[in-house]
Write a protein that holds these residues in place. Structure first.
Motif, PDB file in Angstrom:
ATOM      1  N   LEU A   2      53.423  44.729  32.219  1.00 49.65           N
ATOM      2  CA  LEU A   2      53.248  43.569  31.254  1.00 49.65           C
ATOM      3  C   LEU A   2      52.305  44.441  30.020  1.00 49.65           C
ATOM      4  N   ILE A   5      51.745  39.706  27.023  1.00 53.06           N
ATOM      5  CA  ILE A   5      52.094  38.542  27.283  1.00 53.06           C
ATOM      6  C   ILE A   5      51.386  37.260  26.820  1.00 53.06           C
ATOM      7  N   ASP A  51      56.566  38.944  25.197  1.00 55.85           N
ATOM      8  CA  ASP A  51      55.951  39.941  25.583  1.00 55.85           C
ATOM      9  C   ASP A  51      55.910  41.044  24.265  1.00 55.85           C
ATOM     10  N   GLU A  52      54.735  41.186  23.517  1.00 54.96           N
ATOM     11  CA  GLU A  52      54.598  41.942  22.120  1.00 54.96           C
ATOM     12  C   GLU A  52      55.768  41.352  21.101  1.00 54.96           C
ATOM     13  N   ARG A  84      62.978  41.338  33.695  1.00 53.97           N
ATOM     14  CA  ARG A  84      61.701  41.032  33.926  1.00 53.97           C
ATOM     15  C   ARG A  84      61.345  40.161  35.202  1.00 53.97           C
ATOM     16  N   ILE A  89      56.375  37.022  36.408  1.00 47.14           N
ATOM     17  CA  ILE A  89      56.386  36.226  34.974  1.00 47.14           C
ATOM     18  C   ILE A  89      56.513  34.774  35.472  1.00 47.14           C
TER      19      ILE A  89
END
Length: 166
Positions: A2, A5, A51-52, A84, A89
């Protein structure tokens, strides 16, 4: 793994940018049968998780009557990218979706949204009756032996279905 997030609330926002991102995500993951399904699902957008800056998951809420519990519930549907799925998540997405939906339901109590529910269809679902993550507890099973889980919103009060004791 991670990194950064972030969750973006989309519930009842009708945000064209979020809708375009969701549509592209669903298309790239073969998550929708047809255009009519896409249009219907876009109205149900709840939370997008990044995520990013890369979209890695989406939740939707379809409000309908839950016969077993005799109230209107928001049925959650989630998708997380396959690479993922083992990173919990989905649990975090369920938690955030609950926060968003419960805040909305509290602010709009006239809609009588009682809680959230889900039919768990992912392979490898655990055998715990009480969730450690999203707060949904086991209520029963579908005819296909899929778990049906639900949670009540804290502010919601059920109607009495028992006859008056007069």
């Amino acid at each position: 793994k991670l990194m950064a997030i972030t969750f973006v609330e989309a519930w009842r926002k009708n945000d064209p940018q979020l809708e375009a991102e969701a549509r592209a995500f669903w298309a790239s993951h073969n998550a929708l049968r047809d255009e009519a399904t896409a249009e219907e699902r876009l109205k149900q957008l709840a939370v997008l998780v990044y995520d990013e800056g890369t979209l890695i998951g989406i939740s939707t809420i379809n409000v309908r009557h839950f016969d077993l519990l005799r109230e209107d519930f928001g049925f959650i549907r989630e998708i997380v990218t396959s690479d993922r799925r083992l990173e919990h998540i989905s649990i975090a997405l369920t938690q955030k979706t609950r926060e968003v939906a419960e805040a909305y339901a509290f602010a709009h109590q006239e809609e009588n949204l009682a809680g959230l529910a889900a039919v768990l269809q992912a392979p490898g679902i655990g055998k715990r009756a009480i969730s450690r993550g999203g707060g949904l507890v086991l209520m029963g099973y579908t005819d296909e032996n899929e778990q049906v889980r639900a949670c009540w919103f804290d502010h919601f009060r059920i109607k009495s279905y028992l006859p008056d004791a007069s």
